[in-house]
Design a protein around this motif. Structure first.
Motif, short mmCIF file in Angstrom:
data_model
loop_
_atom_site.label_atom_id
_atom_site.label_comp_id
_atom_site.label_asym_id
_atom_site.label_seq_id
_atom_site.Cartn_x
_atom_site.Cartn_y
_atom_site.Cartn_z
N ASP A 70 0.85 -1.21 0.00
CA ASP A 70 0.00 0.00 0.00
C ASP A 70 0.88 1.26 0.00
OD1 ASP A 70 -1.68 2.18 0.60
OD2 ASP A 70 -2.95 0.97 1.92
N GLU A 71 0.94 1.94 -1.15
CA GLU A 71 1.77 3.14 -1.28
C GLU A 71 1.23 4.31 -0.47
OE1 GLU A 71 2.44 4.01 -5.43
OE2 GLU A 71 3.09 1.95 -5.82
N THR A 72 -0.09 4.38 -0.32
CA THR A 72 -0.70 5.45 0.47
C THR A 72 -0.26 5.33 1.93
OG1 THR A 72 -2.58 5.47 -1.03
CG2 THR A 72 -2.87 6.56 1.10
N ALA A 73 -0.24 4.11 2.44
CA ALA A 73 0.20 3.88 3.82
C ALA A 73 1.68 4.26 3.96
CB ALA A 73 -0.01 2.43 4.20
N PHE A 74 2.46 3.95 2.93
CA PHE A 74 3.88 4.30 2.96
C PHE A 74 4.05 5.83 3.03
CE2 PHE A 74 7.96 5.20 0.80
CZ PHE A 74 8.81 4.53 1.66
N GLY A 75 3.28 6.54 2.24
CA GLY A 75 3.33 8.01 2.27
C GLY A 75 2.93 8.56 3.64
N ALA A 76 1.93 7.96 4.25
CA ALA A 76 1.48 8.40 5.57
C ALA A 76 2.56 8.15 6.61
CB ALA A 76 0.18 7.70 5.96
N LEU A 77 3.19 6.97 6.54
CA LEU A 77 4.26 6.65 7.50
C LEU A 77 5.45 7.60 7.30
CD1 LEU A 77 4.90 4.41 9.71
CD2 LEU A 77 6.45 3.51 7.99
#
Length: 191
Positions: free
Chosen positions: A23-30
């Motif tokens: 999940d790239e969105t989760a990566f961006g959030a982290l």
């Protein structure tokens, strides 16, 4: 742990689980949550903004690839990330130390080329040596040649070269080191 800290830890662990699933969105959030604190931490270790940025990028690439290895029973997500980035920064410092030692050796090795003195009896040999060095310089990659010339013929410091070329300090040192090693190799061929 306060309830807020516990919920933050759970949220971060969920982000890592989503990252492990790609999940790239989760990566961006982290990244948004962790990068400011991690950058400050790394900068204190490496003391160079560009190198700190490089380490941060390497560390987050590692987090992306290795998110499946995170174990919430062993540490918090932030602690896990700190350890990854700390190890990357230590690796960078070790490389820098090796480069510095190699550059010192190379500087001593190449300092035996004397200054030109047109009236000296040994001038023909020095001209030949100079021609050999110039010829060897044409055989190394352009970015290495440029860094070596700026360092040894331009008299610039590594920091000045990095600024002039717009490259990270570690990259400049690596280019000089690799260039000098290739120069030595080429000069030994003709010796």
């Amino acid at each position: 742990m306060t309830p807020t800290q516990e919920s933050d830890r759970q949220y971060d662990a969920q982000l890592l689980a989503r990252i492990a699933a790609g999940d790239e969105t989760a990566f961006g959030a982290l990244y948004d949550r962790f990068s400011p604190g991690l950058y400050s931490f790394i900068l204190k270790m490496v003391r160079d903004e560009k190198e700190a940025e490089d380490v941060l990028q390497e560390g987050f690439a590692h987090i992306w690839r290795r998110a499946t290895t995170y174990d919430p029973t062993r540490s918090s997500p932030f602690t896990w990330a700190v350890m990854i980035l700390r190890n990357k920064a230590i690796d960078r410092l070790r490389v820098r130390q090796r480069l510095d030692r190699t550059l010192e050796k190379a500087t001593v090795e190449f300092s035996h080329f004397p200054e030109a003195d047109e009236t000296a009896a040994g001038e023909p040999e020095r001209r030949d040596e100079g021609a050999q060095v110039r010829s060897a310089l044409t055989r190394i990659p352009e970015e290495q040649k440029q860094a070596v010339e700026l360092a040894f013929f331009g008299g610039l410091t590594h920091e000045q070269i990095a600024d002039k070329l717009g490259a990270p300090l570690g990259t400049v040192k690596a280019r000089i080191r690799r260039g000098l090693l290739k120069l030595r190799e080429y000069l030994q061929e003709v010796a």
